[in-house]
Design an enzyme around this catalytic site. Structure first.
Site, mmCIF file in Angstrom:
data_model
loop_
_atom_site.group_PDB
_atom_site.id
_atom_site.type_symbol
_atom_site.label_atom_id
_atom_site.label_comp_id
_atom_site.label_asym_id
_atom_site.label_seq_id
_atom_site.Cartn_x
_atom_site.Cartn_y
_atom_site.Cartn_z
ATOM 1 N N ARG A 258 -1.056 15.549 3.003
ATOM 2 C CA ARG A 258 -1.741 15.129 4.222
ATOM 3 C C ARG A 258 -0.666 14.793 5.240
ATOM 4 O O ARG A 258 0.046 13.803 5.095
ATOM 5 C CB ARG A 258 -2.622 13.907 3.869
ATOM 6 C CG ARG A 258 -2.825 12.928 4.972
ATOM 7 C CD ARG A 258 -3.936 11.967 4.668
ATOM 8 N NE ARG A 258 -3.640 10.928 3.682
ATOM 9 C CZ ARG A 258 -2.888 9.854 3.904
ATOM 10 N NH1 ARG A 258 -2.278 9.689 5.047
ATOM 11 N NH2 ARG A 258 -2.710 8.958 2.960
ATOM 12 N N HIS A 262 -4.429 8.735 6.876
ATOM 13 C CA HIS A 262 -5.604 8.839 6.003
ATOM 14 C C HIS A 262 -6.881 8.941 6.853
ATOM 15 O O HIS A 262 -7.699 9.825 6.674
ATOM 16 C CB HIS A 262 -5.666 7.620 5.079
ATOM 17 C CG HIS A 262 -6.965 7.488 4.380
ATOM 18 N ND1 HIS A 262 -7.293 8.271 3.293
ATOM 19 C CD2 HIS A 262 -8.037 6.720 4.637
ATOM 20 C CE1 HIS A 262 -8.522 7.963 2.910
ATOM 21 N NE2 HIS A 262 -8.996 7.031 3.701
ATOM 22 N N TYR A 271 3.702 2.824 4.942
ATOM 23 C CA TYR A 271 3.883 2.997 3.495
ATOM 24 C C TYR A 271 4.598 4.287 3.080
ATOM 25 O O TYR A 271 4.873 4.478 1.920
ATOM 26 C CB TYR A 271 2.533 2.874 2.766
ATOM 27 C CG TYR A 271 1.459 3.825 3.253
ATOM 28 C CD1 TYR A 271 1.419 5.150 2.802
ATOM 29 C CD2 TYR A 271 0.464 3.415 4.136
ATOM 30 C CE1 TYR A 271 0.430 6.025 3.231
ATOM 31 C CE2 TYR A 271 -0.526 4.287 4.582
ATOM 32 C CZ TYR A 271 -0.534 5.588 4.122
ATOM 33 O OH TYR A 271 -1.509 6.454 4.553
#
Ligand SMILES: Cc1ncc(C[n+]2csc(CCOP(=O)(O)OP(=O)(O)O)c2C)c(N)n1
Length: 362
Positions: A258, A262, A271
């Site tokens: 990805r 998200h 992160y």
């Protein structure tokens, strides 16, 4: 064949088209007509443009939330292109490419993300289930459709998607177990995009691969380069053949990435490292496939630019139309399509929500 020969316990991943758009495995190169190759590429491009525009619209405050697809086009379009019109598509919520290739309109996709219930309504012959947000809950439904096909003696196959995070949910295991025992005509595609929101794949499971999970259900599992549209197509095509011949389900792990967040509520820079994203950007499925088609003489940069403009215009118009329609959804629509008749529990939820909107009960 390709699936039977694959051992998911060995460190192997099926790949046909490398990063440079060159064929590295002639022996398993699928037969795809030129027209179909172009159709697949065009859908990838439309998906990429519609996705980036959705992100812009959300940032402009014109849409509430959105789950970006960038980078996952080959995993989706390579697999969905291997099913037929009569087959079923069961998406999760990040399957724009699969949705478009199945012939479902972009307008409906935007309506869904706009919060209009019409984005979840389909005619019977479209053979697609609505997008679902509860993780992995779509998989038992997909197996249910497969079971129904067996009972009715129909030959349709059900292709369902789930994320890497979804493989940790009970529904994933229940669905695969049932499907293996009853040899339902299902193909499960895990879009392993590396992260389940902020949780990396390594912390999701101690399994070396996600494909190997299939072994415990007595079904074949195969790991594929999910950014390689030809490999995705070749493997899914074989899995679909198996399912249609009554040989049961297959689990395909599409290793992809990805590239974006998200959802629009997420900030991946917190992160994950920039280097990781940069490395994956070099494996972009769209440019890889484009190079292949140009080398084959089927496409050109001029055609590409022209089509980009056309799509960009069409996408803008589609979203404007959706904005005009707005959220004309009746509150009841949200509750009444889950079952053929609303259950007492849903009736109760509906009544309570109605009161809430009327400014009564909180
Ligand atoms: C049953 C359930 N638990 C938690 C959530 C919250 N949630 C939304 S997306 C997500 C992560 C999904 O990750 P993955 O399955 O890898 O799919 P991806 O979003 O990466 O495509 C979670 C935990 C949810 N929607 N449903």
């Amino acid at each position: 064949m390709i699936i039977d020969k694959f051992n998911p316990l060995e460190d192997e991943m099926i790949s046909i088209l490398n990063k440079e758009g060159e064929i590295v495995r002639e022996d398993i190169l699928p037969e795809i007509s030129d027209d179909k190759l172009i159709e697949m590429y065009k859908t990838m491009l439309l998906s990429r443009i519609a996705d980036s525009k959705a992100l812009q619209y959300q940032r402009q405050g014109r849409m509430l939330t959105y789950a970006p697809n960038k980078g996952q086009e080959a995993a989706q379009i390579g697999s969905v292109a291997a099913i037929e019109k009569e087959d079923w598509l069961v998406p999760a919520f990040r399957e724009l490419g699969a949705w478009l290739y199945k012939g479902i309109s972009l307008e409906k996709f935007y309506l869904y993300w706009y919060g209009n219930e019409r984005g979840s309504e389909f005619s019977e012959n479209e053979k697609v289930l609505p997008m679902v947000v509860p993780i992995a809950s779509q998989l038992p439904h997909a197996v249910g459709i497969g079971m129904a096909s067996n009972i009715k003696g129909e030959k349709d196959v059900t292709l369902a998607y789930v994320g890497d995070g979804g493989t940790s949910e009970g529904e994933f295991h229940e669905a695969l177990n049932f499907s293996g025992v009853f040899k339902t005509p299902n193909v499960f595609v895990i879009q392993n995009n590396g992260w389940a929101i902020s949780l990396p794949r390594q912390k999701q499971t101690a399994s070396k691969t996600l494909a190997q999970k299939a072994l415990s259900y007595g079904i074949p599992g195969i790991q594929v380069d999910g950014n390689d549209i030809l490999a995705m197509y070749a493997v899914t095509k074989k899995a679909v053949e198996r399912a249609r011949n009554g040989e049961g389900p297959t689990l395909i792990e599409a290793v992809t990435y990805r590239l974006g967040a998200h959802t629009t509520s997420d900030d991946p820079t917190i992160y994950r490292k920039d280097e990781e994203v940069e490395e994956w950007a070099l494996k972009d499925p769209l440019t890889r496939f484009q190079k292949y088609l140009i080398d084959k003489g089927l496409w050109s940069t001029e055609k590409d630019e022209k089509l980009r403009e056309e799509y960009s215009d069409m996408v803008t118009k589609t979203f404007k139309k959706v904005e005009k329609i707005g959220t004309d959804t009746e509150l009841k629509d949200i509750f009444q399509h889950t079952y053929s008749k609303m259950t007492p529990n849903l009736e109760e939820q509906y009544e309570s929500q109605k009161k809430y909107f009327e400014g009564g009960e909180k």
